[in-house]
Design an enzyme around this catalytic site. Structure first.
Site, short mmCIF file in Angstrom:
data_model
loop_
_atom_site.label_atom_id
_atom_site.label_comp_id
_atom_site.label_asym_id
_atom_site.label_seq_id
_atom_site.Cartn_x
_atom_site.Cartn_y
_atom_site.Cartn_z
N SER A 102 -1.17 3.86 -11.09
CA SER A 102 -0.29 4.91 -10.57
C SER A 102 1.15 4.42 -10.65
CB SER A 102 -0.63 5.23 -9.12
OG SER A 102 -1.97 5.63 -9.03
N GLU A 119 5.74 2.55 -7.95
CA GLU A 119 4.79 1.66 -7.27
C GLU A 119 4.83 0.23 -7.84
OE1 GLU A 119 0.75 3.17 -6.37
OE2 GLU A 119 0.06 1.27 -7.18
N ARG A 128 0.63 0.86 0.29
CA ARG A 128 1.15 0.19 -0.92
C ARG A 128 2.30 -0.77 -0.59
NH1 ARG A 128 -2.63 1.95 -1.43
NH2 ARG A 128 -3.56 3.27 -2.99
C1 LIG Z 1 -5.47 0.95 -14.94
C2 LIG Z 1 -4.91 0.53 -13.60
C3 LIG Z 1 -5.43 1.06 -12.42
C4 LIG Z 1 -4.93 0.66 -11.19
N1 LIG Z 1 -5.46 1.20 -10.04
C5 LIG Z 1 -4.99 0.83 -8.83
C6 LIG Z 1 -5.55 1.39 -7.63
O1 LIG Z 1 -6.47 2.19 -7.67
N2 LIG Z 1 -5.02 1.00 -6.44
C7 LIG Z 1 -4.01 0.09 -6.36
O2 LIG Z 1 -3.58 -0.23 -5.23
N3 LIG Z 1 -3.46 -0.47 -7.48
C8 LIG Z 1 -3.93 -0.11 -8.69
N4 LIG Z 1 -3.38 -0.66 -9.83
C9 LIG Z 1 -2.27 -1.61 -9.72
C10 LIG Z 1 -2.70 -3.10 -9.78
O3 LIG Z 1 -3.92 -3.25 -10.44
C11 LIG Z 1 -2.81 -3.72 -8.41
O4 LIG Z 1 -1.58 -3.64 -7.73
C12 LIG Z 1 -3.22 -5.20 -8.49
O5 LIG Z 1 -3.48 -5.69 -7.20
C13 LIG Z 1 -2.19 -6.07 -9.16
O6 LIG Z 1 -2.80 -7.34 -9.37
P1 LIG Z 1 -2.26 -8.34 -10.46
O7 LIG Z 1 -2.97 -9.62 -10.26
O8 LIG Z 1 -2.36 -7.73 -11.79
O9 LIG Z 1 -0.74 -8.48 -10.00
P2 LIG Z 1 0.50 -8.76 -10.97
O10 LIG Z 1 0.83 -7.52 -11.72
O11 LIG Z 1 0.31 -10.00 -11.72
O12 LIG Z 1 1.64 -8.98 -9.87
C14 LIG Z 1 2.08 -7.91 -9.09
C15 LIG Z 1 3.03 -8.45 -8.01
O13 LIG Z 1 2.32 -9.27 -7.11
C16 LIG Z 1 2.85 -10.60 -7.12
N5 LIG Z 1 1.71 -11.51 -7.03
C17 LIG Z 1 0.64 -11.57 -7.87
N6 LIG Z 1 -0.20 -12.52 -7.44
C18 LIG Z 1 0.34 -13.06 -6.33
C19 LIG Z 1 -0.06 -14.08 -5.44
N7 LIG Z 1 -1.21 -14.76 -5.59
N8 LIG Z 1 0.75 -14.38 -4.38
C20 LIG Z 1 1.91 -13.71 -4.19
N9 LIG Z 1 2.34 -12.74 -5.01
C21 LIG Z 1 1.56 -12.42 -6.07
C22 LIG Z 1 3.61 -10.72 -8.42
O14 LIG Z 1 4.66 -11.69 -8.32
C23 LIG Z 1 4.16 -9.32 -8.59
O15 LIG Z 1 5.30 -9.16 -7.79
C24 LIG Z 1 -3.87 -0.28 -11.11
C25 LIG Z 1 -3.35 -0.82 -12.29
C26 LIG Z 1 -3.87 -0.42 -13.53
C27 LIG Z 1 -3.30 -1.01 -14.78
#
Ligand SMILES: Cc1cc2nc3c(=O)[nH]c(=O)nc-3n(C[C@H](O)[C@H](O)[C@H](O)COP(=O)(O)OP(=O)(O)OC[C@H]3O[C@@H](n4cnc5c(N)ncnc54)[C@H](O)[C@@H]3O)c2cc1C
Length: 399
Positions: free
Chosen positions: A283, A391, A205
């Site tokens: 999580s 996380e 992570r």
């Molecule tokens: C229901 C649910 C289930 C989930 N299950 C998992 C799981 O099983 N495993 C897991 O690892 N995570 C899980 N997550 C967490 C999340 O989905 C992941 O971390 C996902 O990769 C976040 O993507 P996002 O585009 O929504 O990021 P955002 O929430 O938009 O951004 C998260 C962070 O990443 C940065 N960021 C986003 N895009 C970029 C980019 N292109 N370049 C640089 N920085 C960037 C943002 O600035 C921020 O700091 C879950 C979340 C939810 C709501």
């Protein structure tokens, strides 16, 4: 690049990108920022949207502006201009790993990445996705083409570009297992280049993109396997579901994707708009990684509090040299926080299907979620002496 241009033509482009350069402004734009952005192509600017509308926890105040970028060049132009002007930014994908303050307007600009082309070569197994592609669409595309390696990551919300940021993982697979390289905008130099995965310090992570302003991921490139089979099954619950005969067995990718989606749905870990168990950041705490002596001390505490049987069942998995990974969900439960805690009527509760997801039941403010997080963290610390680490990324709030 030639390879991919050809492949895009052969296998289609799955895209939400606009091909006609355009700039649109909605709402009353922050006038001090307008000159910086007005000649950038393929953006739309919105001054009325709040982070509550853009995040899966559905909390968060309004930023100065939200700039939606539908091409990589639009991302580069927007970020480099705003960085040069010293304007604080939030790079946003799907908003599924963020907890954002909502008590006053945010002094920052949200740059939302919406470029979403995906291309692949079914023979070599190389897949490339632009950062704004919906991650589960990328998995679906790979599985439909018979490519293996990311089917265990089915159903994770958010964008492809965010997957390296915290090295997303589930069911025994991490993006680090398949990530070749990322196309990165270096925010210190303004340069764009392909950076190998080995340069990202990918760990559980974590990457050196998380909690930093190092760069913006514009695209990712994955090495998948072309035989139509999954990655070796390493996660007991999934292997049992698929009736695997032994550890490491591989199964058809579509069957594994289906099983993962069913397991995740049962836990509220797939986004469903009206289902408040999924109004979360997934999580909320990482699984603690401790040395064997620490794990044994925790097990002794469980034994004193819950008896021998429970202590023997305490989940612990090897996590590198002389390290064990414990289950945060299990510790939360054994510390007395059951699914649904603190109960009906509370605006923020643990999911009724998973103790590791803190959820907004529809009317929660950020403070409600923070208060619940503190209660859980402090309770686990008091019972077992383990400090749980959040996380998601916290913006404008502290645990
Ligand atoms: C229901 C649910 C289930 C989930 N299950 C998992 C799981 O099983 N495993 C897991 O690892 N995570 C899980 N997550 C967490 C999340 O989905 C992941 O971390 C996902 O990769 C976040 O993507 P996002 O585009 O929504 O990021 P955002 O929430 O938009 O951004 C998260 C962070 O990443 C940065 N960021 C986003 N895009 C970029 C980019 N292109 N370049 C640089 N920085 C960037 C943002 O600035 C921020 O700091 C879950 C979340 C939810 C709501």
């Amino acid at each position: 690049m030639h390879l991919f241009h050809g492949l895009i033509n052969s296998y289609g482009v799955f895209t939400a990108c606009s091909h006609v350069p355009q700039t649109t402004v909605r709402g009353v734009a922050d006038s001090s920022l307008t000159p910086l952005l007005e000649d950038i192509a393929d953006i739309s600017v919105d001054s009325e949207v709040s982070l509550a509308q853009l995040t899966t926890l559905h909390v968060g105040a309004q930023p100065r502006l939200t700039v939606r970028c539908t091409t990589p060049q639009a991302v580069v132009d927007t970020v480099t201009r705003l960085d040069a002007a010293g304007v604080p930014l939030l790079i946003l994908g799907g908003g599924s790993n963020l907890l954002v303050a909502d008590d006053e307007p945010l002094d920052l600009v949200v740059v939302r990445i919406e470029c979403a082309e995906v291309s692949l070569d079914p023979h070599s197994g190389v897949l490339r996705a632009q950062a704004g592609a919906v991650w589960d669409d990328v998995v679906d595309t790979a599985v439909a083409a018979g490519l293996g390696g990311i089917e265990c990551l089915s159903g994770i919300p958010g964008s492809a570009g965010a997957t390296p940021v915290q090295n997303v993982g589930a069911y025994g697979v991490e993006i680090a297992d398949v990530l070749l390289r990322v196309e990165l905008l270096d925010r210190a130099t303004g340069q764009v280049s392909w950076v190998p995965a080995s340069d990202l310090d990918l760990a559980y992570r974590y990457s050196n993109l998380k909690f930093t302003s190092r760069g913006v991921v514009l695209a990712i490139e994955l090495q998948l396997t072309p035989e139509g089979l999954s990655a070796p099954l390493r996660f007991g619950e999934l292997a049992r579901r698929l009736e695997a005969q032994g550890p490491g067995e591989r199964r058809p990718v579509a069957a594994v994707r289906q099983a993962v989606l069913e397991l995740r749905q049962a836990k509220g870990m797939v986004l469903i708009p009206g289902d408040h168990d999924t109004w979360s950041a997934g999580s909320f705490f990482t699984n603690p990684v401790v040395d064997p002596q620490h794990a044994s001390d925790i097990q002794d505490k469980v034994r004193r509090l819950r008896g021998d049987e429970d202590a023997e069942r305490m989940p612990q998995f090897p996590a590198g040299e002389n390290q064990l990974k414990l289950s945060a969900a299990w510790l939360i439960d054994r510390a007395g926080f059951a699914k649904g805690y603190p109960g009906e009527g509370a605006p923020a509760r643990l999911s009724t299907r998973h103790t590791l997801a803190l959820t907004n039941r529809g009317s929660a403010h950020t403070a409600d979620i923070v208060a619940l997080a503190r209660t859980i963290r402090d309770g686990v610390k008091t019972e077992f002496g383990v400090v749980l680490e959040p996380e998601p990324i916290w913006l404008g709030v502290h645990i």
